[in-house]
Write a protein that holds these residues in place. Structure first.
Motif, PDB file in Angstrom:
ATOM      1  N   ARG A  74     -55.317  -4.008  -2.456  1.00  0.00           N
ATOM      2  CA  ARG A  74     -55.958  -3.249  -1.375  1.00  0.00           C
ATOM      3  C   ARG A  74     -57.158  -3.985  -0.787  1.00  0.00           C
ATOM      4  N   ALA A  75     -57.260  -5.281  -1.037  1.00  0.00           N
ATOM      5  CA  ALA A  75     -58.443  -6.031  -0.581  1.00  0.00           C
ATOM      6  C   ALA A  75     -58.578  -6.040   0.934  1.00  0.00           C
ATOM      7  N   TRP A  76     -57.479  -5.856   1.647  1.00  0.00           N
ATOM      8  CA  TRP A  76     -57.529  -5.895   3.113  1.00  0.00           C
ATOM      9  C   TRP A  76     -58.353  -4.744   3.687  1.00  0.00           C
ATOM     10  N   TRP A 108     -63.079   2.947  -3.707  1.00  0.00           N
ATOM     11  CA  TRP A 108     -63.762   3.817  -2.741  1.00  0.00           C
ATOM     12  C   TRP A 108     -65.172   3.307  -2.469  1.00  0.00           C
ATOM     13  N   LEU A 109     -65.880   2.913  -3.530  1.00  0.00           N
ATOM     14  CA  LEU A 109     -67.221   2.357  -3.345  1.00  0.00           C
ATOM     15  C   LEU A 109     -67.169   1.082  -2.506  1.00  0.00           C
ATOM     16  N   ARG A 110     -66.185   0.241  -2.769  1.00  0.00           N
ATOM     17  CA  ARG A 110     -66.082  -1.028  -2.056  1.00  0.00           C
ATOM     18  C   ARG A 110     -65.801  -0.818  -0.571  1.00  0.00           C
ATOM     19  N   THR A 111     -65.119   0.261  -0.217  1.00  0.00           N
ATOM     20  CA  THR A 111     -64.780   0.488   1.183  1.00  0.00           C
ATOM     21  C   THR A 111     -65.818   1.341   1.915  1.00  0.00           C
ATOM     22  N   HIS A 112     -66.679   2.038   1.185  1.00  0.00           N
ATOM     23  CA  HIS A 112     -67.646   2.928   1.838  1.00  0.00           C
ATOM     24  C   HIS A 112     -69.076   2.391   1.825  1.00  0.00           C
ATOM     25  N   VAL A 141     -58.768  -4.217 -17.403  1.00  0.00           N
ATOM     26  CA  VAL A 141     -59.243  -5.192 -16.411  1.00  0.00           C
ATOM     27  C   VAL A 141     -58.107  -5.589 -15.474  1.00  0.00           C
ATOM     28  N   VAL A 142     -56.930  -5.841 -16.027  1.00  0.00           N
ATOM     29  CA  VAL A 142     -55.801  -6.289 -15.212  1.00  0.00           C
ATOM     30  C   VAL A 142     -55.348  -5.197 -14.252  1.00  0.00           C
ATOM     31  N   VAL A 143     -55.267  -3.956 -14.727  1.00  0.00           N
ATOM     32  CA  VAL A 143     -54.838  -2.855 -13.862  1.00  0.00           C
ATOM     33  C   VAL A 143     -55.795  -2.683 -12.688  1.00  0.00           C
ATOM     34  N   VAL A 144     -57.102  -2.668 -12.977  1.00  0.00           N
ATOM     35  CA  VAL A 144     -58.094  -2.511 -11.907  1.00  0.00           C
ATOM     36  C   VAL A 144     -58.017  -3.679 -10.932  1.00  0.00           C
ATOM     37  N   ALA A 145     -57.943  -4.907 -11.458  1.00  0.00           N
ATOM     38  CA  ALA A 145     -57.955  -6.088 -10.592  1.00  0.00           C
ATOM     39  C   ALA A 145     -56.709  -6.167  -9.725  1.00  0.00           C
ATOM     40  N   LEU A 146     -55.545  -5.821 -10.270  1.00  0.00           N
ATOM     41  CA  LEU A 146     -54.325  -5.835  -9.460  1.00  0.00           C
ATOM     42  C   LEU A 146     -54.427  -4.838  -8.306  1.00  0.00           C
ATOM     43  N   TYR A 147     -54.979  -3.669  -8.583  1.00  0.00           N
ATOM     44  CA  TYR A 147     -55.141  -2.657  -7.530  1.00  0.00           C
ATOM     45  C   TYR A 147     -56.124  -3.132  -6.456  1.00  0.00           C
ATOM     46  N   LEU A 148     -57.262  -3.659  -6.902  1.00  0.00           N
ATOM     47  CA  LEU A 148     -58.264  -4.118  -5.937  1.00  0.00           C
ATOM     48  C   LEU A 148     -57.731  -5.283  -5.103  1.00  0.00           C
ATOM     49  N   GLY A 149     -57.004  -6.201  -5.743  1.00  0.00           N
ATOM     50  CA  GLY A 149     -56.426  -7.315  -4.995  1.00  0.00           C
ATOM     51  C   GLY A 149     -55.385  -6.850  -3.995  1.00  0.00           C
TER      52      GLY A 149
END
Length: 532
Positions: free
Chosen positions: A248-250, A201-205, A238-246
């Motif tokens: 939804r990176a679009w 959310w922070l990354r998109t806002h 770390v892996v769970v967060v990174a997989l989610y962020l990757g």
């Protein structure tokens, strides 16, 4: 604090890794070899691996880059083989290798042997996946190796903690060990699930690209630290967060993605280079204090352990590949029948790495009473080092010719290009419809040339993939894409030279020059990506 050794390590390892790209030897192997050679040079300082630096400071960013570059959908499709390797194999190797060492080394307690088994259990697939991409392994095998490397460290670290508690006399029990393992695994997943949505959310806002990239750099360390604070697995978090962020990176701003990609590529390059160089540089440290185990006896132990480690992986991989098919009709119906070649490569790709060495160096000097030394600690360090070096050198050097010898079917580049062209065509049609809708609104009125320019750009993007299937220029041998990229670069270079001359003539200032050059850089990057 003398920073020169650190600077020499980073600069030297980066230079060697860059040079490795011009050789047939994978960069990790060349770095280890150079590290071994340099470690014997007089005057070279000791580069002792500090587990308090490697595990919380080097491991999270490496896991983050690997996970964001992985495909969540592909990993989910290969969940069974990934889980069997990252959890089942690591526990199996812990017991098999530990029991073998207990039988080989006289007077070695079983608990201390199991500590060693947990230390060398997790393969480091960085080198294996690097070879896989370079040689062209099927994507399924590459996905399995990547998925294993993302999660096996969590299993190994938890198994190590349980075995260590028993070895030092802290009263560990089987029930307590299983409970700690479940807490680490489930807790790591929960922490990752809790953190991933707010971070995204922070990354998109937040629209400031520099702040977003700062957040990106902090993310793996935050996830690791929070999980470890509640005694969960920082690796899994770390892996769970990174997989989610990757995945939804679009949804993130394009400027952030461009900066983030460049920053993380640099971070991963520097860290991976330094880590493999550090492995080779550990030689003087592990040889120091071997005492009674020096010479032929130490060599015998090292060879025996290496053979057990390699054999144990084969003993797990083949049954884990074929038994589920024998026991489940659903699996036989859903999945194609595997051949013996894929499991053989997966088994042979079990190279160990820096995580094993870091865990080994975290073994305490004494038992729980603080007086009696940890049994055979120096021998365990030595055998960990020889196992890491042995697997990297023997398996790492033979993996590329082995893959070529097995003649895996190559990627169908024409089919991939056709799929890409069809996807681009569908997207272009949707963009064209949206453009017509927008231009029909008088609030979006544009002069004719500008509207035509939007359509031209869209048409160029749509045709670029199809042109890749065309024939090369008979004069230059270039494809249409190559010619387009070259001419675009020449035009931009001509503009760039004019801007610099105008700055030198004081017609424009440096601030305006930087603005104009950045605009050209973005255009050049766009032209390259269109034809990449």
């Amino acid at each position: 604090m003398d920073v020169m050794p650190l600077l020499l390590l980073v600069a030297g390892s980066a230079a060697i890794a860059a040079a490795a790209r011009r050789t047939p030897v994978p960069a990790p192997l060349l770095l280890v070899a150079v590290g071994l050679a340099v470690s014997s040079v007089p005057g070279v300082p000791d580069y002792t691996l500090d587990p308090h630096i490697v595990l919380p400071l080097l491991l999270p960013p490496l896991l983050h880059t690997a996970a964001t570059d992985s495909s969540y959908l592909d990993l989910r499709a290969q969940l069974r083989p990934v889980a069997l390797l990252s959890v089942g194999y690591v526990l199996f190797a812990t017991f098999v290798v530990g029991w073998a060492l207990y039988l080989i080394v006289p007077d070695l307690p079983l608990t201390a042997a199991l500590v060693f088994g947990a230390v060398v259990a997790p393969p480091d697939a960085v080198a294996a996946t690097a070879v896989a991409r370079r040689v062209g392994l099927p994507s399924r095998i590459t996905t399995i190796l990547q998925g294993e490397s993302l999660l096996n460290d969590a299993t190994a670290i938890t198994a190590y903690r349980v075995a260590l508690a028993a070895a030092v006399g802290e009263g560990a029990t089987w029930a307590g060990g299983i409970g700690e393992f479940l807490l680490a695994a489930v807790g790591g997943v929960v922490v990752g699930l809790v953190l991933m949505a707010p971070i995204h959310w922070l990354r998109t806002h937040v629209k400031e690209a520099l702040f977003q990239n700062t957040l990106s750099l902090l993310t793996p360390f935050v996830a690791y630290a929070v999980a470890e604070q509640v005694h969960a697995s920082g690796v899994i978090a770390v892996v769970v967060v990174a997989l989610y962020l990757g995945h939804r990176a679009w949804e993130v701003d394009f400027a952030t993605r461009l900066q983030e990609e460049a920053v993380w590529k640099m971070v991963a390059f520097v860290l991976e280079s330094a880590v493999f160089a550090l492995i080779g540089l550990q030689l003087p440290v592990v040889l120091r204090g071997l005492g009674e185990y020096e010479g032929v006896l130490a060599a015998w132990y090292a060879v025996a352990v290496f053979l057990v480690v390699v054999a144990a992986r084969f003993a797990w991989v083949y049954p884990a590949t074929f038994l589920p098919r024998l026991l489940s009709a659903r699996i036989r119906k859903r999945e194609a029948s595997p051949t013996w070649k894929g499991p053989f490569v997966v088994a042979w790709a079990g190279m160990r790495g820096v995580v094993s060495l870091a865990i080994a160096f975290s073994i305490p000097l004494t038992l729980h009473d603080g007086e009696e030394p940890f049994p055979h600690r120096n021998l365990i360090l030595f055998l960990t080092f020889t196992t890491v070096i042995g697997t990297l050198v023997v398996q790492g050097l033979t993996l590329p010719p082995l893959i070529r010898l097995l003649r895996f079917p190559g990627r169908d580049t024409q089919a991939e290009t056709l799929a890409e062209a069809n996807a681009q065509a569908q997207a272009s049609r949707a963009a064209e419809r949206r453009l017509d809708e927008l231009l029909a609104d008088e609030r979006n009125a544009l002069p004719g040339p500008l509207a035509d320019r939007l359509r031209t750009v869209l048409e160029r993007r749509r045709n670029a993939v199809w042109e890749r299937l065309g024939q090369a220029n008979p004069v230059t041998g270039e494809s249409v894409d190559d010619t387009y990229r070259r001419l675009s670069g020449e035009m931009i270079s001509a503009e760039r030279e004019v801007f610099v001359k105008l700055r030198d003539a004081r017609y424009i200032d440096d601030e305006m020059l930087r603005t104009l050059l950045r605009r050209l850089d973005l255009e050049e990057a766009a032209a390259f990506r269109e034809t990449a």
